[in-house]
Enzyme design. Structure first.
Site, PDB file in Angstrom:
ATOM      1  N   ALA A  65       0.787  -1.204   0.056  1.00 24.44           N
ATOM      2  CA  ALA A  65      -0.215   0.096  -0.059  1.00 24.44           C
ATOM      3  C   ALA A  65       0.834   1.161  -0.202  1.00 24.44           C
ATOM      4  O   ALA A  65       2.181   1.112   0.300  1.00 24.44           O
ATOM      5  CB  ALA A  65      -0.894  -0.099   1.277  1.00 24.44           C
ATOM      6  N   GLY A 108       0.556  -4.825   1.056  1.00 26.40           N
ATOM      7  CA  GLY A 108      -0.657  -4.729   0.198  1.00 26.40           C
ATOM      8  C   GLY A 108      -0.626  -5.479  -1.138  1.00 26.40           C
ATOM      9  O   GLY A 108      -1.540  -5.930  -1.783  1.00 26.40           O
ATOM     10  N   GLU A 111      -0.962  -8.951  -0.418  1.00 26.61           N
ATOM     11  CA  GLU A 111      -2.465  -9.304  -0.013  1.00 26.61           C
ATOM     12  C   GLU A 111      -3.106  -9.164  -1.337  1.00 26.61           C
ATOM     13  O   GLU A 111      -3.950  -9.960  -1.516  1.00 26.61           O
ATOM     14  CB  GLU A 111      -2.918  -7.864   0.791  1.00 26.61           C
ATOM     15  CG  GLU A 111      -2.304  -8.216   2.239  1.00 26.61           C
ATOM     16  CD  GLU A 111      -2.621  -7.143   3.381  1.00 26.61           C
ATOM     17  OE1 GLU A 111      -2.127  -6.254   2.765  1.00 26.61           O
ATOM     18  OE2 GLU A 111      -2.841  -7.322   4.395  1.00 26.61           O
ATOM     19  N   GLU A 131       4.672  -4.812   7.549  1.00 24.05           N
ATOM     20  CA  GLU A 131       3.931  -3.799   8.037  1.00 24.05           C
ATOM     21  C   GLU A 131       4.429  -3.664   9.530  1.00 24.05           C
ATOM     22  O   GLU A 131       4.413  -2.506  10.080  1.00 24.05           O
ATOM     23  CB  GLU A 131       2.385  -4.208   8.165  1.00 24.05           C
ATOM     24  CG  GLU A 131       1.743  -4.089   7.052  1.00 24.05           C
ATOM     25  CD  GLU A 131       1.686  -5.171   5.882  1.00 24.05           C
ATOM     26  OE1 GLU A 131       2.361  -6.326   6.283  1.00 24.05           O
ATOM     27  OE2 GLU A 131       0.854  -5.413   5.066  1.00 24.05           O
TER      28      GLU A 131
HETATM   29  C1  HXC Z   1       5.037   4.347  -1.261  1.00 23.00           C
HETATM   30  C2  HXC Z   1       7.059   3.193  -2.048  1.00 23.00           C
HETATM   31  C3  HXC Z   1       6.736   1.883  -1.455  1.00 23.00           C
HETATM   32  C4  HXC Z   1       5.449   2.128  -0.746  1.00 23.00           C
HETATM   33  C5  HXC Z   1       8.598   1.686  -2.624  1.00 23.00           C
HETATM   34  N1  HXC Z   1       8.068   3.068  -2.624  1.00 23.00           N
HETATM   35  N2  HXC Z   1       7.509   1.230  -1.669  1.00 23.00           N
HETATM   36  N3  HXC Z   1       6.286   4.488  -1.912  1.00 23.00           N
HETATM   37  N4  HXC Z   1       4.702   2.990  -0.669  1.00 23.00           N
HETATM   38  N5  HXC Z   1       5.084   0.904  -0.168  1.00 23.00           N
HETATM   39  C6  HXC Z   1       8.928   4.125  -3.465  1.00 23.00           C
HETATM   40  C7  HXC Z   1      10.265   4.730  -2.657  1.00 23.00           C
HETATM   41  O1  HXC Z   1       9.922   5.771  -1.651  1.00 23.00           O
HETATM   42  C8  HXC Z   1      10.947   5.081  -3.832  1.00 23.00           C
HETATM   43  O2  HXC Z   1      10.424   6.496  -4.110  1.00 23.00           O
HETATM   44  C9  HXC Z   1      10.667   4.368  -5.231  1.00 23.00           C
HETATM   45  O3  HXC Z   1       9.574   3.691  -4.469  1.00 23.00           O
HETATM   46  C10 HXC Z   1      11.745   2.860  -5.236  1.00 23.00           C
HETATM   47  O4  HXC Z   1      11.827   2.369  -4.122  1.00 23.00           O
HETATM   48  P1  HXC Z   1      13.427   2.069  -3.172  1.00 23.00           P
HETATM   49  O5  HXC Z   1      13.210   1.933  -1.684  1.00 23.00           O
HETATM   50  O6  HXC Z   1      14.253   3.388  -3.777  1.00 23.00           O
HETATM   51  O7  HXC Z   1      13.504   0.760  -4.045  1.00 23.00           O
HETATM   52  P2  HXC Z   1      14.712  -0.331  -3.541  1.00 23.00           P
HETATM   53  O8  HXC Z   1      16.016   0.432  -2.726  1.00 23.00           O
HETATM   54  O9  HXC Z   1      14.976  -1.047  -4.554  1.00 23.00           O
HETATM   55  O10 HXC Z   1      13.907  -1.117  -2.286  1.00 23.00           O
HETATM   56  C11 HXC Z   1      12.610  -1.573  -2.615  1.00 23.00           C
HETATM   57  C12 HXC Z   1      11.792  -2.222  -1.331  1.00 23.00           C
HETATM   58  C13 HXC Z   1      11.777  -0.796  -0.738  1.00 23.00           C
HETATM   59  C14 HXC Z   1      12.713  -3.251  -0.580  1.00 23.00           C
HETATM   60  C15 HXC Z   1      10.636  -2.760  -1.910  1.00 23.00           C
HETATM   61  O11 HXC Z   1      10.933   0.084  -1.434  1.00 23.00           O
HETATM   62  C16 HXC Z   1      10.587  -1.065   0.470  1.00 23.00           C
HETATM   63  O12 HXC Z   1      10.874  -1.603   1.543  1.00 23.00           O
HETATM   64  N6  HXC Z   1       9.314  -0.512   0.300  1.00 23.00           N
HETATM   65  C17 HXC Z   1       8.504  -0.483   1.350  1.00 23.00           C
HETATM   66  C18 HXC Z   1       7.674  -2.239   1.484  1.00 23.00           C
HETATM   67  C19 HXC Z   1       6.754  -1.935   2.366  1.00 23.00           C
HETATM   68  O13 HXC Z   1       6.936  -1.658   3.662  1.00 23.00           O
HETATM   69  N7  HXC Z   1       5.429  -2.512   2.183  1.00 23.00           N
HETATM   70  C20 HXC Z   1       4.327  -2.309   3.073  1.00 23.00           C
HETATM   71  C21 HXC Z   1       3.582  -1.240   2.875  1.00 23.00           C
HETATM   72  S1  HXC Z   1       2.369  -1.256   4.250  1.00 23.00           S
HETATM   73  P3  HXC Z   1      11.501   7.592  -4.203  1.00 23.00           P
HETATM   74  O14 HXC Z   1      10.449   8.730  -4.564  1.00 23.00           O
HETATM   75  O15 HXC Z   1      11.913   7.649  -2.733  1.00 23.00           O
HETATM   76  O16 HXC Z   1      12.388   7.321  -5.125  1.00 23.00           O
HETATM   77  C22 HXC Z   1       1.304  -2.015   3.544  1.00 23.00           C
HETATM   78  C23 HXC Z   1       0.050  -2.749   4.337  1.00 23.00           C
HETATM   79  C24 HXC Z   1      -1.070  -2.028   4.410  1.00 23.00           C
HETATM   80  O17 HXC Z   1       1.104  -2.342   2.408  1.00 23.00           O
HETATM   81  C25 HXC Z   1      -1.719  -2.303   5.975  1.00 23.00           C
HETATM   82  C26 HXC Z   1      -1.707  -1.293   6.529  1.00 23.00           C
HETATM   83  C27 HXC Z   1      -0.370  -0.384   6.770  1.00 23.00           C
END
Ligand code: HXC
Length: 257
Positions: A65, A108, A111, A131
């Protein structure tokens, strides 16, 4: 089309939805999910569509998400908007859905993949519910669907530590049905979707309903539901065609009614 964050096309009887927010690794903001649900529902209403294939990019199916969209929300805002509730509508689509997962399927993204009926993974796929690292927990079904898919031990491990599962572990654990080489994912996943789409539509929709009943009811009730729907299949032209074709040693030509 009028979509901004997805690409939608039709190939034969397969409806293709491709997540397309590459700069955010397909992070699922509200707009993106509204588009996914709208596109899936539109395909669902088209009688010429027999399967829906949902894909991301090579690097990411979806990295979750959209954290940036969510971060400043207050409890009352989330509660009043019933945040994520709309996404459930994806599971109400009756047409079989296939997820082709390459790279990250996190939060997400994992999911959403688990909302699909068939999951096919590239050998590069990484599944996770991270999360907990954000101070929250899965919010669109992860705690329920992951637990049903891989069991309590692995679901607790993944959700409490945030660790990822690679494609091999995902297949071993029953999260995905097949793993293929990354460069073959698009073709193989399309092949599966196409195969499903050419079968009797009534039979496919009924089969999907019957399998899903296994998650919602007792064995006795589920078996009864299956039997009733099985009987009903004999009211379709496709049953007559399918069984005649077998007897005549030819390929069935389903009319999908
Ligand atoms: C918003 C995101 C994002 C996310 C990545 N990006 N994931 N933006 N929401 N979930 C964006 C980054 O901010 C970045 O933007 C660009 O995408 C590229 O990501 P990087 O981190 O630079 O890439 P990399 O180093 O290759 O790492 C990839 C990754 C990492 C390991 C997937 O991006 C990551 O850990 N993302 C978050 C994963 C996460 O926690 N997902 C769960 C979300 S919560 P910029 O602008 O900085 O270049 C959820 C559940 C909902 O989904 C339920 C309640 C919360």
């Amino acid at each position: 089309s009028s979509y901004q964050n997805i690409v939608v096309e039709t190939r034969g009887r397969v409806g293709l939805i491709t997540l397309n927010r590459p700069k955010a690794l397909n992070a699922l903001n509200s707009q993106t999910m509204e588009e996914v649900v709208a596109a899936a529902r539109a395909f669902d209403r088209e009688p010429g569509i027999g399967a829906i294939l949902l894909s991301g990019s090579e690097k990411a199916f979806a990295a979750g998400a959209d954290i940036k969209e969510m971060s400043s929300q207050a409890y009352s805002e989330m509660y009043l908007a019933d945040w994520f509730a709309h996404w459930d509508n994806f599971t109400r689509v009756r047409t079989p859905t296939i997820a082709a997962v390459s790279g990250y399927a996190l939060g997400g993204g994992c999911e959403l993949a688990m909302m699909c009926d068939v999951l096919i993974a590239a050998d590069t796929a990484q599944f996770g519910q991270p999360e907990i690292d954000l101070g929250v927990l899965p919010g669109m079904g992860g705690s329920q669907r992951l637990t049903r898919a891989v069991g309590k031990a692995k679901a607790m491990d993944m959700i409490l530590t945030g660790r990822r599962m690679d494609a091999a572990e995902a297949e071993r654990s029953g999260l995905v049905s097949r793993v293929v080489a990354a460069d073959e994912l698009a073709d193989k996943a399309f092949e599966v979707a196409e195969t499903i789409s050419t079968r009797s539509l009534v039979a496919s929709l009924a089969a999907k309903e019957a399998v899903n009943a296994a998650f919602e009811t007792t064995l006795d009730q589920g078996v009864l539901f299956e039997r009733r729907v099985f009987h009903a299949a004999f009211a379709t032209e496709d049953q007559k065609e399918g069984m005649s074709a077998f007897a005549e040693k030819r390929k069935a030509e389903f009319k999908h009614r």
